[in-house]
Design an enzyme around this catalytic site. Structure first.
Site, PDB file in Angstrom:
ATOM      1  N   HIS A   1      -3.492   7.045   2.148  1.00 34.16           N
ATOM      2  CA  HIS A   1      -3.834   5.753   1.567  1.00 34.16           C
ATOM      3  C   HIS A   1      -5.227   5.360   2.043  1.00 34.16           C
ATOM      4  O   HIS A   1      -5.564   5.493   3.219  1.00 34.16           O
ATOM      5  CB  HIS A   1      -2.817   4.700   2.001  1.00 34.16           C
ATOM      6  CG  HIS A   1      -3.281   3.292   1.769  1.00 34.16           C
ATOM      7  ND1 HIS A   1      -3.708   2.848   0.543  1.00 34.16           N
ATOM      8  CD2 HIS A   1      -3.402   2.239   2.621  1.00 34.16           C
ATOM      9  CE1 HIS A   1      -4.065   1.584   0.640  1.00 34.16           C
ATOM     10  NE2 HIS A   1      -3.893   1.187   1.885  1.00 34.16           N
TER      11      HIS A   1
ATOM     12  N   CYS B   1       0.805  -1.224   0.000  1.00 34.09           N
ATOM     13  CA  CYS B   1       0.000   0.000   0.000  1.00 34.09           C
ATOM     14  C   CYS B   1       0.834   1.268   0.000  1.00 34.09           C
ATOM     15  O   CYS B   1       0.319   2.356  -0.249  1.00 34.09           O
ATOM     16  CB  CYS B   1      -0.948  -0.003   1.198  1.00 34.09           C
ATOM     17  SG  CYS B   1      -2.118  -1.385   1.201  1.00 34.09           S
TER      18      CYS B   1
ATOM     19  N   ASN C   1     -10.120  -0.516  -0.962  1.00 36.61           N
ATOM     20  CA  ASN C   1      -8.666  -0.454  -0.792  1.00 36.61           C
ATOM     21  C   ASN C   1      -8.008  -1.024  -2.037  1.00 36.61           C
ATOM     22  O   ASN C   1      -8.032  -2.230  -2.267  1.00 36.61           O
ATOM     23  CB  ASN C   1      -8.263  -1.253   0.454  1.00 36.61           C
ATOM     24  CG  ASN C   1      -6.772  -1.190   0.742  1.00 36.61           C
ATOM     25  OD1 ASN C   1      -5.977  -0.846  -0.122  1.00 36.61           O
ATOM     26  ND2 ASN C   1      -6.394  -1.534   1.957  1.00 36.61           N
TER      27      ASN C   1
END
Length: 334
Positions: free
Chosen positions: A253, A111, A283
């Site tokens: 993020h 990520c 996500n």
């Protein structure tokens, strides 16, 4: 030594929209619970046969159109879900773009991939190793998500974002990138894991005991994400002689809505300065920050001259943050 600036942005969201009602057909939950725990209402999923290189290509085309050029010297692809373990996916994308024989390679920082990619690309441009680098972040994370796992089924999704990073004449140019604060702590490598069936997986006596899906330990992950992202933001601001008050827009993020809220609270940032895209995107691992930047630009929340702060936390455990002034550019989103 040259300066490095962002000169183009492109994003791609797959056409297939999956709502929480659809997710609940496979897990013991309800749509409102998913939204309250994750902040997600819908997410995008790649179509059957649509690979990571395909979604990467769509975002890359958009970034090149935004920058007004197809003349790039290097392509970097940040992904946790490559087409293959080997070969890397970046050369596949470069060939599909018709970029000719140029350096092209993958990086894996989960990520935090966009921030690691920014640092690598900007450093290469600053050193004179390339005049213009195309950085693409692309994921098909849904392919590695167990639809029956309550912890992950609703969270991970697919998409891609890309930026063009090129040399600038001076540090006063729009979009000039400073250093990215980066960190990693292997002690917490098991908070989020995805099998690769190489190395340690192959060393196991029983491959049958290895799950083929993403696994996640949510509670300690939450604590680490909030702590590390907040620390990285403060360090980045200190390096640049700035305070939180100087930040116009914070783009974290998009891991989980509660993590975003907790980091914003820790930094004393009101919702008017925080970009939230997880409600529509889920996500998307490395792609989440460029996708969120594209949404902010499309929604009119991002303007030339805005001081932008980016921060991420992901598997590894890895984290990062950076701050820069937003340039004058348009985005091509699909």
């Amino acid at each position: 030594m040259f300066a490095a600036r962002i000169s183009g942005l492109g994003t791609y969201r797959p056409e297939r929209i999956v709502d929480n009602e659809s997710i609940c057909t496979s897990i013991d939950s309800d749509p409102d619970w998913i939204t309250s725990r994750t902040g997600i209402i819908t997410r995008r999923r790649a179509e059957p046969g649509e690979a990571t290189s395909d979604v990467a290509l769509r975002a890359a085309v958009g970034a090149l159109e935004s920058a007004g050029t197809r003349d790039v010297d290097m392509l970097i692809l940040a992904t946790a879900t490559p087409d293959f373990i080997s070969p890397p996916t970046a050369p596949i994308v470069a060939e599909a773009l018709g970029l000719g024989v140029i350096p092209a390679f993958d990086i894996s920082a989960a990520c935090t991939g966009f921030l690691y990619g920014l640092q690598v690309a900007a450093s290469i441009v600053r050193s004179g190793g390339a005049r213009r680098v195309l950085l693409v972040c692309a994921e098909t994370a849904s392919r590695f998500t167990d639809p029956t796992d309550r912890n992950t089924a609703a969270i991970f999704a697919d998409g891609a974002g890309a930026v063009v990073i090129e040399s600038a004449d001076d540090l006063e140019s729009d979009g000039v990138l400073g250093d990215v604060v980066l960190g990693a702590d292997g002690l917490h490598h098991d908070l989020v894991m995805m099998p690769g069936y190489g190395g340690r997986d192959r060393a196991s006596e029983s491959l049958g005991s290895t799950t083929p899906f993403i696994t996640m330990d949510g509670k300690p992950l939450f604590v680490q994400a909030v702590e590390r992202m907040s620390e990285a933001v403060r360090e980045s601001l200190d390096r640049n002689g700035l305070s939180v008050d100087d930040v116009a827009i914070f783009v974290p993020h998009q891991a989980n809505g509660r993590i975003i809220d907790a980091v914003a609270d820790e930094l004393e940032l009101g919702p008017d300065r925080v970009i939230v895209d997880i409600d529509q995107a889920g996500n998307t691992i490395a792609a989440s920050i460029p996708l969120a930047l594209g949404r902010a630009l499309a929604d009119g929340r991002l303007h030339r001259g805005d001081r932008v702060m980016l921060a991420a936390f992901g598997a590894g455990a890895s984290w990062g943050a950076t701050t820069f002034t937003w340039p004058a550019l348009s985005t091509t989103a699909t």
